[in-house]
Design a protein around this motif. Structure first.
Motif, short mmCIF file in Angstrom:
data_model
loop_
_atom_site.label_atom_id
_atom_site.label_comp_id
_atom_site.label_asym_id
_atom_site.label_seq_id
_atom_site.Cartn_x
_atom_site.Cartn_y
_atom_site.Cartn_z
N LEU A 106 1.00 -1.00 -0.05
CA LEU A 106 -0.05 -0.15 -0.11
C LEU A 106 0.81 1.31 -0.01
O LEU A 106 1.66 1.54 0.90
N GLU A 107 0.82 2.09 -1.21
CA GLU A 107 1.97 3.23 -1.44
C GLU A 107 1.39 4.32 -0.77
O GLU A 107 2.27 5.28 -0.81
N GLY A 108 -0.01 4.45 -0.58
CA GLY A 108 -0.22 5.97 -0.15
C GLY A 108 -0.11 6.76 -1.44
O GLY A 108 -0.55 6.54 -2.59
N ASP A 109 0.39 7.96 -1.30
CA ASP A 109 0.52 9.05 -2.15
C ASP A 109 2.15 9.15 -2.18
O ASP A 109 2.65 10.18 -2.83
N ALA A 110 2.82 8.15 -1.92
CA ALA A 110 4.59 8.50 -1.93
C ALA A 110 4.70 8.84 -3.65
O ALA A 110 4.25 7.98 -4.48
N GLU A 111 5.71 9.54 -3.82
CA GLU A 111 6.36 9.93 -5.07
C GLU A 111 7.62 9.39 -5.25
O GLU A 111 8.13 8.64 -4.44
N THR B 149 1.95 -9.54 -4.59
CA THR B 149 0.78 -10.14 -5.34
C THR B 149 -0.06 -9.12 -5.84
O THR B 149 -0.56 -9.00 -6.87
N LEU B 150 -0.17 -8.12 -4.85
CA LEU B 150 -1.25 -6.85 -5.03
C LEU B 150 -0.63 -5.81 -4.81
O LEU B 150 0.18 -5.40 -3.81
N LEU B 151 -0.64 -4.53 -5.79
CA LEU B 151 -0.25 -3.25 -5.41
C LEU B 151 -1.29 -2.07 -5.57
O LEU B 151 -1.96 -2.18 -6.56
N LYS B 152 -1.36 -1.43 -4.52
CA LYS B 152 -2.23 -0.23 -4.43
C LYS B 152 -1.41 0.72 -5.23
O LYS B 152 -0.35 1.34 -4.65
N VAL B 153 -1.84 1.20 -6.57
CA VAL B 153 -0.95 2.27 -7.29
C VAL B 153 -0.94 3.51 -6.28
O VAL B 153 -1.92 4.02 -5.73
N GLY B 154 0.48 4.35 -6.34
CA GLY B 154 0.49 5.53 -5.71
C GLY B 154 -0.28 6.76 -6.33
O GLY B 154 -0.14 6.74 -7.41
N HIS B 155 -0.70 7.66 -5.24
CA HIS B 155 -1.17 8.75 -5.73
C HIS B 155 -2.14 8.76 -6.78
O HIS B 155 -2.09 9.69 -7.91
N HIS B 156 -3.13 7.76 -6.84
CA HIS B 156 -4.44 7.72 -7.60
C HIS B 156 -3.54 7.46 -9.04
O HIS B 156 -4.67 8.07 -10.10
N SER C 278 -1.00 8.95 -10.40
CA SER C 278 -0.18 10.18 -10.95
C SER C 278 1.08 9.77 -11.41
O SER C 278 1.64 8.66 -11.07
N ASN C 279 1.61 10.38 -12.46
CA ASN C 279 2.72 10.17 -13.22
C ASN C 279 4.25 10.48 -12.26
O ASN C 279 5.11 10.08 -12.50
N THR C 280 3.83 11.12 -11.03
CA THR C 280 4.74 11.42 -10.04
C THR C 280 5.14 10.00 -9.16
O THR C 280 6.04 10.22 -8.43
N SER C 281 4.37 9.04 -9.37
CA SER C 281 4.34 7.78 -8.64
C SER C 281 4.49 6.67 -9.32
O SER C 281 4.23 6.84 -10.60
N THR C 282 4.65 5.57 -8.97
CA THR C 282 4.69 4.07 -9.76
C THR C 282 5.73 4.25 -10.76
O THR C 282 5.40 3.99 -11.83
N THR C 283 7.03 4.82 -10.48
CA THR C 283 8.09 4.96 -11.61
C THR C 283 8.28 3.65 -11.88
O THR C 283 7.92 2.57 -11.35
#
Length: 826
Positions: free
Chosen positions: A722-727, A743-750, A752-757
């Protein structure tokens, strides 16, 4: 048969799909007729928007004033690549007209206006139990909402208002007159304890005119906790009091029975229209009319027959009322009182209470049952004995004492039965078990019976002059302040705010059947009546009995709740422990700005109802990823309703809303834990690892996305992050510690391209990914680059704006099962 026929031809609000096509955020000219005008306080300028109430503030500076206007659309601007034109349209729009400086336009109900505005469709939350603002608007003929500048509003023509408009204007005029008296010199010269304040005016306007727009939120919450909020709803008691006073005055003036009856009915109906003519008022007017006509025709008055006549009339006029909470509660309360409590009193002490009247009329003794006549003789003997010792004034003391005790007993009986019966609708519609409703109502209802007439007299006197109204206002203030003081003391007790899930359907059916049996039993015989006194508490116990939560034993559950443009995730351990990560809220950069402008509490109206639908009564852990309002806005309501054992946070930013949350957690006895990278927690068979922020991370300014508390949870071979809004900076720090696949990722910051690099996503290589995002949000989330990044690896992507609430069940062997919609759906 009449009800079935009316149900078939009932008008059902239809989605205004044609108008919704133009709700794309572009500026379009709209022409239509004004239906309602409501001033908005600056601090709540967008109170009627969806979970992002200040969406138009992203484009405009802070307004100085705002007003909410409902418009029946007649024409709308259609824009194409070649031209723009006005096309006919039907529907309704709720518009927030705002002004950065200068006055707002003077608009009246019935005016034809034209204005350019940006429109949006109200967001729908696809969660079980969620309250839908869109349906609430649609029932009022409103399909979209929008915003417009005051300088762009043009009044095309002014026309005579309709009856609905006149009633709405009259209600606003009455509320304004009360506020005008509050600011008068006559009121200011009263002593502080006997002086009416603006908060008092909000309460009085709600109580006698049905205008709750100025009712203080904190005060309202206190009355809701104690089950006494009905005092601020124009109810049957107010109408009955008014009708009784009017009829008594006309009788004293020797007016004929026909004229007195018709005049009372006419004035009551006028007052009911002035209050908005809600369901409780409709019922009261109909019942009082039946009573007055029955009295006029010398017929015996029956409360249940009058109630049946009112129900028949209401359901014939509006069959869909049967499924509305206000209809069910107002009629169920009277069934409890008139159908159970009063007959039960007749089987026990009410005949004795009546026998205490006219105690010195000796001719009544022979016509009464022996036990009642004996009581009258004993009271007279006691009075004569006291007269011989203390003088003539003490002669009536035994009589008055007996009458007072019987009055208290009647209040207690009616209160007990009503609260035991109303426990079901309170649990179903408000998720409350109002433990202190009985003492609160016993203390306040008698005062309200004096306050309501006093407030009406104050209002009428204020029309003649403020100095004439001053003495009546002082009495009104004294009564009102005594009620507020009483409720404030009761509502601060911890047990006064007990929240409960609604019972299952068969419990509700069982309760209704038992109440019907009690209605029959109390009329059958004394023995059956005593049986009803045993059945009522048993039914209450069944209604409030805690049922096991709906969980999947042996699986790690991750449910992403649809909260629009925000985050809220429910985690259930394999042993059934509950953890909530974030609680959604209005969009805003800081906790204060967005939360303060929203009257829509997503924690109370979206997140909590879903938890209750799972029969969850208490959370083990509440996690705040970071102090942005779209994660923290709904958390105070969740904190109060579910009393978690622990609250997990990361760092302490400079946010007053965050500090207030910590203060409230401390007052509720919740353990607050600050978590950092490297911390581990055994959560049953699952293990929680904290990946961010680093122990050396510090932020003394306003909350930022990189404050986010990032959690990894492992259960056997299955895992979730669970990444929250981490950038990107936070992700780079986590990559230094060799991230393992999940197994499962909660994508960061909804999304946004600032996260989930790319490096971060490659290291995790999830089977499934989920993004919590609002439909049609103004940020463009999730970004196409992120969608492409996820899709390129074959990861399954789930989005709450498309799928709504989504549940993932993880097995120990690493397999994952996805489920869309309610937990108990296939």
């Amino acid at each position: 048969m009449a009800g079935l026929w009316c149900w078939q031809i009932r008008p059902v609000p239809q989605p205004q799909r044609e108008l919704s096509r133009y709700a794309d955020g572009l500026s379009r000219v709209v022409r239509g007729r004004v239906l309602r005008v409501r001033p908005l306080p600056v601090e709540a300028k967008a109170a009627d928007q969806d979970n992002d109430p200040a969406w138009w503030l992203d484009r405009e500076p802070q307004p100085a004033a705002a007003v909410s206007v409902d418009v029946a659309v007649a024409e709308i601007e259609e824009v194409t690549a070649d031209l723009s034109r006005m096309v006919p349209m039907r529907g309704g729009v709720r518009t927030t007209i705002y002004s950065r400086e200068g006055p707002l336009p003077e608009l009246h109900c019935g005016d034809v206006v034209e204005m350019p505005m940006r429109m949006k469709t109200p967001e729908r939350y696809r969660d079980p139990g969620a309250w839908q603002y869109a349906d609430y608007l649609l029932a009022q003929g409103i399909g979209v909402h929008g915003s417009a500048r005051s300088t762009k509003v043009q009044v095309v023509s002014r026309s005579s208002p309709s009856l609905d408009c006149r009633v709405f204007v009259a209600q606003g005029w009455a509320s304004g007159r009360m506020l005008r008296f509050i600011g008068s010199a006559a009121n200011r010269h009263l002593p502080s304890g006997l002086r009416l304040t603006e908060d008092d005016a909000g309460m009085l306007n709600a109580m006698i005119f049905g205008d709750r727009t100025r009712l203080d939120h904190a005060l309202r919450l206190g009355f809701e906790r104690t089950g006494s909020f009905h005092l601020f709803v124009v109810s049957g008691m107010h109408v009955a009091l008014l009708g009784g006073i009017l009829f008594w005055i006309l009788s004293r003036l020797r007016v004929s029975r026909w004229i007195a009856t018709l005049t009372t009915i006419a004035l009551m109906t006028g007052y009911a229209l002035l209050t908005g003519f809600g369901v409780p008022v409709q019922r009261a007017v109909l019942m009082t009319t039946v009573f007055l006509i029955a009295r006029l025709l010398s017929r015996e008055s029956s409360v249940l027959n009058a109630l049946g006549a009112a129900a028949l009339a209401e359901l014939t006029w509006s069959p869909s009322s049967l499924f509305e909470a206000s209809f069910q509660m107002t009629f169920l309360a009277l069934v409890a009182i008139a159908g159970i409590a009063v007959p039960l009193g007749e089987r026990t002490f009410l005949p004795y209470a009546r026998a205490t009247r006219k105690l010195r009329d000796l001719w009544l003794d022979p016509v009464l049952p022996p036990r009642l006549a004996e009581m009258r003789v004993m009271l007279r003997m006691a009075g004569d004995a006291l007269e011989g010792v203390f003088g003539r004034r003490s002669r009536r003391l035994p009589e008055l004492t007996a009458r007072t005790l019987f009055f208290i007993a009647e209040l207690v009986l009616i209160g007990l039965v009503a609260e035991m019966v109303m426990a079901l609708p309170m649990a179903v519609y408000f998720h409350r078990a109002t433990i202190f409703a009985l003492p609160a109502n016993i203390l306040t209802v008698p005062i309200v019976s004096l306050l309501a007439p006093a407030a009406l007299v104050t209002f009428c006197a204020a029309l003649l002059g403020p100095w004439i109204a001053a003495p009546f206002a002082a009495a009104t203030a004294l009564l009102l302040h005594s009620i507020v003081w009483t409720i404030a003391r009761v509502s601060h007790l911890a047990a006064a705010d007990l929240r409960v899930p609604p019972p299952v359907w068969w419990v509700a059916a069982f309760a209704i059947a038992m109440w019907a049996l009690c209605c029959w039993a109390v009329r059958r015989s004394r023995a059956w009546a005593w049986g009803a006194t045993v059945a009522l508490p048993l039914v209450l116990l069944v209604v409030l009995w805690p049922e096991p939560a709906l969980v999947s034993q042996g699986q790690l559950e991750v449910t992403v709740i649809d909260v629009g443009q925000g985050d809220s995730l429910l985690m259930i351990s394999p042993q059934g422990r509950a953890m909530l990560v974030d609680a959604g809220g209005p969009v805003g950069s800081s906790g204060e700005s967005a939360t303060a402008t929203s009257a829509f509490d997503i924690g109370e109206q979206i997140v909590s109802p879903y938890l209750w639908s799972r029969r969850i009564r208490r959370l083990d852990v509440l996690v705040l990823s970071h102090a942005h309002s779209d994660h923290m806005g709904g958390m105070p309501a969740v904190l109060r309703s579910f009393r978690p054992r622990e609250l997990w946070v990361s760092i302490d930013p400079d946010s007053e809303a965050y500090r207030e949350l910590l203060r409230e957690a401390t007052e509720l006895g919740v353990t607050v834990r600050h978590m950092h990278a490297g911390d581990q927690v055994e959560w049953g068979e699952a293990k929680v690892h904290v990946l961010a922020p680093a122990p050396s991370y510090v932020n003394t300014g306003e909350p930022v996305n990189n404050d986010s508390l990032v959690l990894r949870m492992d259960y056997g071979k299955a895992s979730v992050l669970l990444e929250g809004d981490a950038e990107a900076p936070s992700e780079q720090q986590m990559l230094l510690h060799s991230l393992q696949p999940v197994t499962l990722l909660k994508v960061g910051h909804h999304g946004s391209n600032t996260s989930t690099t790319q490096p971060f996503f490659d290291a995790l290589a999830p089977k499934d990914a989920v993004v919590s995002v609002g439909a049609g949000n103004s940020f463009g989330h999730p970004r196409p680059e992120v969608i492409a990044r996820v899709g390129a690896t074959g990861t399954h992507l789930f989005r709450t704006d498309e799928f709504g609430l989504t549940t993932f069940l993880l097995d120990r062997d690493g397999s994952i099962h996805e489920k869309l919609g309610a937990w108990n759906e296939p």
